[in-house]
Design an enzyme around this catalytic site. Sequence first.
Site, PDB file in Angstrom:
ATOM      1  N   HIS A  71       0.811  -1.237   0.000  1.00  0.00           N
ATOM      2  CA  HIS A  71       0.000   0.000   0.000  1.00  0.00           C
ATOM      3  C   HIS A  71       0.838   1.277   0.000  1.00  0.00           C
ATOM      4  O   HIS A  71       0.337   2.347  -0.289  1.00  0.00           O
ATOM      5  CB  HIS A  71      -0.850   0.061   1.269  1.00  0.00           C
ATOM      6  N   GLU A 123      -3.339   3.235   1.865  1.00  0.00           N
ATOM      7  CA  GLU A 123      -2.868   3.725   0.553  1.00  0.00           C
ATOM      8  C   GLU A 123      -3.251   5.192   0.357  1.00  0.00           C
ATOM      9  O   GLU A 123      -2.453   6.000  -0.116  1.00  0.00           O
ATOM     10  CB  GLU A 123      -3.465   2.871  -0.580  1.00  0.00           C
ATOM     11  N   THR A 165      -6.138   2.650  -5.823  1.00  0.00           N
ATOM     12  CA  THR A 165      -6.018   1.546  -6.793  1.00  0.00           C
ATOM     13  C   THR A 165      -7.130   0.503  -6.703  1.00  0.00           C
ATOM     14  O   THR A 165      -7.441  -0.157  -7.692  1.00  0.00           O
ATOM     15  CB  THR A 165      -4.672   0.804  -6.610  1.00  0.00           C
ATOM     16  N   CYS A 196      -6.267   0.165 -10.324  1.00  0.00           N
ATOM     17  CA  CYS A 196      -5.360  -0.856 -10.842  1.00  0.00           C
ATOM     18  C   CYS A 196      -6.101  -1.797 -11.804  1.00  0.00           C
ATOM     19  O   CYS A 196      -7.254  -2.163 -11.555  1.00  0.00           O
ATOM     20  CB  CYS A 196      -4.805  -1.617  -9.659  1.00  0.00           C
ATOM     21  N   SER A 225     -10.021  -3.868   1.755  1.00  0.00           N
ATOM     22  CA  SER A 225     -10.886  -2.949   1.014  1.00  0.00           C
ATOM     23  C   SER A 225     -11.352  -3.578  -0.305  1.00  0.00           C
ATOM     24  O   SER A 225     -12.539  -3.542  -0.641  1.00  0.00           O
ATOM     25  CB  SER A 225     -10.098  -1.669   0.751  1.00  0.00           C
ATOM     26  N   ASN A 226     -10.434  -4.210  -1.032  1.00  0.00           N
ATOM     27  CA  ASN A 226     -10.833  -4.721  -2.352  1.00  0.00           C
ATOM     28  C   ASN A 226     -11.766  -5.926  -2.229  1.00  0.00           C
ATOM     29  O   ASN A 226     -12.663  -6.110  -3.035  1.00  0.00           O
ATOM     30  CB  ASN A 226      -9.599  -4.992  -3.218  1.00  0.00           C
ATOM     31  N   SER A 267      -5.626  -9.991  -1.729  1.00  0.00           N
ATOM     32  CA  SER A 267      -4.699 -10.391  -0.664  1.00  0.00           C
ATOM     33  C   SER A 267      -5.053 -11.767  -0.090  1.00  0.00           C
ATOM     34  O   SER A 267      -4.592 -12.135   0.988  1.00  0.00           O
ATOM     35  CB  SER A 267      -4.702  -9.328   0.437  1.00  0.00           C
TER      36      SER A 267
END
Length: 284
Positions: A71, A123, A165, A196, A225-226, A267
């Site tokens: 990050h 990030e 991202t 990203c 988060s993602n 992740s």
Amino acid sequence: MELLIGKTAGFCFGVERAVEGAISELKKENELYCLGEIVHNKEVIKDLDKQGLRFIEKLDEGRNKVIIRAHGIEKELYEKAKDLNIQLIDLTCPKVLKIHKIAEEYAEKGFYIFLIGKKNHPETIGTVSYCGENVYIIENSGDIDKAFEDLHEKNIDKILVICQTTFSMVEYEKIVKDISYKKENNIELEIKNTICSATKLRQEETIELASKVDAMIIIGGKNSSNTNKLYEISKKITETFIVENKEEVNFEQMKKYEKIGIMAGASTPKKSIEEIIEILQSMW
Ligand code: F3S
């Protein structure tokens, strides 16, 4: 019963690079620290902890060598590390470093930066430090008016829009549309979609899978988060469950679905994904 497994599920290039980098450093060092969690996933953290990686909240809690995770960190911390005589093993994802460069370049050119992202995400906190004084974090369209107010108060007529991202593509597009609509004609607007490509592909595949199945299982850390974005996207389309590992899956409940989709955050380690797939496959 059928299982549809996302091709993009699991570690992205940046996370893979950070985890591999940490493992290779651990082979050389007796004492190694990482600033913050290297990735937002308990299984990965546990594994690296066993190999001797210590996680610290502040740079001054570390000694000798400290790992910087994918990050990235605030600009000031590079200087602080020098003062503390700490060698940084910088595993910041190159895509995040590119955003830092863009932010710095445009801040120097006098642009006000609208940074689309989660306010408390590491990030975003790192990127803000490269934006200079004139930056506003926009989490949703409700923040746009305040960003414009600050821009007008500071009498700036150039805006750069950049994005975290791992932000949701759909939300990003809505926010950018609202910014463009609210912008006066005398204001220059530059938009750089810095989401990203790994995030984009994963979100697109999640939409595709969710539209084909009766239920989706999204695997990943609750603080990732993602992963949470994938969950949000998927639950708008079909019944969706978010789990960190096999222990959290209600396999009994899964029996009622004809088709199940599997997706995982950037992740999430392979092992967590494979363990769930194996049990599901053994059920039919
Ligand atoms: Fe890097 Fe994209 Fe992963 S920015 S850390 S490759 S989600």
